[in-house]
Scaffold this motif. Structure first.
Motif, PDB file in Angstrom:
ATOM      1  N   SER A   1      -0.945   4.258   4.688  1.00  0.00           N
ATOM      2  CA  SER A   1      -0.960   2.802   4.787  1.00  0.00           C
ATOM      3  C   SER A   1      -1.020   2.359   6.242  1.00  0.00           C
TER       4      SER A   1
ATOM      5  N   THR B   1       0.832  -1.202   0.000  1.00  0.00           N
ATOM      6  CA  THR B   1       0.000   0.000   0.000  1.00  0.00           C
ATOM      7  C   THR B   1       0.863   1.247   0.000  1.00  0.00           C
TER       8      THR B   1
ATOM      9  N   LEU C   1      -7.128  -1.496   1.033  1.00  0.00           N
ATOM     10  CA  LEU C   1      -6.821  -1.625  -0.388  1.00  0.00           C
ATOM     11  C   LEU C   1      -6.633  -3.084  -0.774  1.00  0.00           C
TER      12      LEU C   1
ATOM     13  N   HIS D   1      -4.242   0.180   5.644  1.00  0.00           N
ATOM     14  CA  HIS D   1      -3.593  -0.795   4.757  1.00  0.00           C
ATOM     15  C   HIS D   1      -4.459  -2.021   4.521  1.00  0.00           C
TER      16      HIS D   1
ATOM     17  N   ASN E   1     -13.896   0.620   0.027  1.00  0.00           N
ATOM     18  CA  ASN E   1     -12.607   0.075   0.422  1.00  0.00           C
ATOM     19  C   ASN E   1     -11.504   0.477  -0.529  1.00  0.00           C
ATOM     20  N   PHE E   2     -11.818   0.356  -1.817  1.00  0.00           N
ATOM     21  CA  PHE E   2     -10.782   0.592  -2.823  1.00  0.00           C
ATOM     22  C   PHE E   2     -10.397   2.055  -2.895  1.00  0.00           C
TER      23      PHE E   2
ATOM     24  N   PRO F   1      -8.259   4.796   0.572  1.00  0.00           N
ATOM     25  CA  PRO F   1      -6.841   5.171   0.690  1.00  0.00           C
ATOM     26  C   PRO F   1      -6.422   6.241  -0.306  1.00  0.00           C
TER      27      PRO F   1
END
Lengths: 84, 107, 160, 152
Positions: free
Chosen positions: C37, C6, C44, C41, D12-13, D16
């Motif tokens: 991350s 990540t 993803l 983390h 979720n994807f 981040p």
């Protein structure tokens, strides 16, 4: 060229606004607002090139994101009656 | 005809196609008879038109960092837009909206 | 493992959107990717087996040209249906069954159904069954035949 | 009812990436549109998306009440601390160039460089402070307003 494209997109957004005002059920209105939001993303990207400031693309990305969160929030509220 | 004018023509064609697709999507949202069928233009044609206009901006820009940002926006749109459409359809289904049948009055 | 991957993905993403190479910017890029991350983390790459996720990503890249072609077909179909004076649509709901197991496979299939001709996903369930709204009988037949399900099953692989 | 697999997986994807983008907006506040406030709002929005998709309980385990309160204070302290540091170094409140200290005195290119760096780092710290405050305040407001529906 970009100028005329922007004008056409604004006219299309006004067309969709009809559905947002009339829309028999609430889902229709949210759908129309979502469509206007996608048009706004393009307008921001285009205006970045009309005024020659490519930094506008950051704002377009942010707007697309906020539009998505609004739709998800509507779905959650519609089904559960609450946001959490 | 030099290289840049060909690029400008391609940009113009893609821009026109994108505007046309967005126009079709708007007409579809206004014209279709019920909520579920209005999802089709909002989900497919709108994202394709958006992608077309952004690709035309990419070709206009050439290969710089702004191009990469545009590619990221296009990928983002193709992940996020169908999900938003699905969420709206799901909300309507949970709220008990029934699909329109052929022959009924427009809603 | 997912932490390192990540942070690498995040660092590359930062460099792609920023493009600044000053010392302050590089340091903040490293700090930001480690921070992101650290807090997310597991989002993803939720799969424990990360190499499997990467293998799936490659298979997904192979799948995408076909998807783009289907999107073009879907748009042509919709242009015809929207601009035709008599509005040739016959909306109906269909149920389809698949043997997809993983969340990622179900998500990719649901979004592909929404983007391909004549169909929008209304519900996607954990057991791999879908409720789909089809705008007419013609384009929905492709979905009932199950070519797309087979392609996505190939992305998911047997390991899941 | 349905389990919202698609919404959960897509959230979720992208969460981040949203968080990294918010940090990018904060860090590039002085050379492009955006800054501390906008970046903080985007960061808060990412947490709000997580809570909407996964529910309050998961959201609270990821970012606890103590942490948001702590972040709230840290952000204000960072802002006020940088401002007061400028005063202590003999300038006005938030006069960043005084942070360079003795290195910024004189007229050479070296001094000019130090002044420039001090100004840049000062703005940078202020942006980070504002970002932390705005993000934690947004998260707190969302949690509190969503929670009031529990009581009735």
């Amino acid at each position: 060229m970009f100028y005329w494209a922007a004008i056409i997109i604004i006219l299309c957004a006004m067309l969709v606004l009809y559905r947002a005002i009339k829309g028999p059920i609430i889902c229709d209105r949210v759908l129309a607002i979502n469509a206007i939001g996608t048009k706004a993303v393009i307008l921001i990207a285009l205006s970045g090139y009309i005024f020659e400031r490519p930094h506008f693309l950051d704002i377009a990305l942010t707007y697309a994101l906020i539009n998505f969160i609004a739709t998800i929030a509507f779905q959650k509220y519609r089904e559960m009656g609450r946001l959490d | 005809m030099d290289h840049s004018s060909i690029a400008i023509i391609i940009v113009g064609i893609l821009l026109f196609l994108g505007c046309f697709l967005i126009f079709v999507a708007s007409v579809g949202i206004v014209r279709f008879p019920d909520f579920y069928s209005r999802l089709h233009p909002a989900g497919k044609t709108d994202s394709m038109g958006q992608a077309m206009i952004l690709v035309s901006l990419m070709i206009y820009e050439g290969f710089t960092l702004a191009t990469i940002k545009l590619i990221i926006i296009v990928l983002f749109i193709f992940i996020v837009n169908p999900t938003a459409t699905h969420a709206l359809a799901n909300a309507a289904h949970a709220g008990g909206v029934v699909p329109w049948r052929k022959g009924e009055k427009k809603r | 493992m997912s932490f390192i991957l990540t942070s690498i993905v995040m660092f590359v993403f930062w460099m792609l959107i920023s493009g600044e190479t000053g010392v302050i910017f590089i340091i903040s890029a490293i700090v930001a990717s480690l921070f992101v991350s650290f807090i997310s983390h597991d989002l993803l790459f939720p799969n424990k087996n990360t190499t499997l996720s990467l293998k799936r990503l490659l298979r997904l890249l192979k799948y995408s040209p076909w998807l783009v072609w289907q999107i073009v077909l879907a748009n042509l179909d919709l242009i015809y249906r929207t601009l035709h004076p008599s509005l040739p649509i016959e909306p109906h709901m269909i149920e389809i069954e698949t043997d997809l197991k993983s969340d990622t496979g179900i998500t990719i299939l649901a979004n592909s159904i929404t983007l391909t001709p004549g169909t929008v996903t209304v519900q996607a369930r954990k057991d791999g069954s879908f409720l789909v709204h089809a705008i007419a009988h013609g384009p929905a037949n492709g979905l009932l035949k199950g070519t797309m399900q087979a392609k996505i099953k190939a992305i998911e692989g047997d390991e899941a | 009812m349905s389990e919202h697999i698609v919404i959960k997986r897509v959230s979720n994807f992208i969460i981040p990436f949203i968080q990294l983008f918010s940090l990018y907006v904060i860090a590039h506040g002085d050379i492009s549109p955006g800054g501390g406030f906008q970046g903080g709002v985007i960061f808060g929005a990412s947490i709000i998306l997580y809570v909407i998709a996964f529910g309050m309980k998961d959201g609270r385990t990821r970012i606890s009440e103590i942490l948001t309160d702590f972040m709230n204070s840290i952000g204000v302290l960072l802002f006020a601390g940088i401002g007061l540091a400028c005063v202590i170094m003999g300038g006005a409140y938030l006069e960043y160039t005084k942070l360079a200290g003795s290195a910024g005195e004189g007229h050479g290119s070296h001094a000019e460089h130090a002044l420039h760096l001090a100004g840049h780092l000062g703005i940078y710290g202020i942006e980070i402070g504002i970002g932390i405050v705005v993000a934690s305040v947004m998260i707190t407001i969302f949690f509190e307003t969503a929670n009031t529906q529990d009581d009735d």
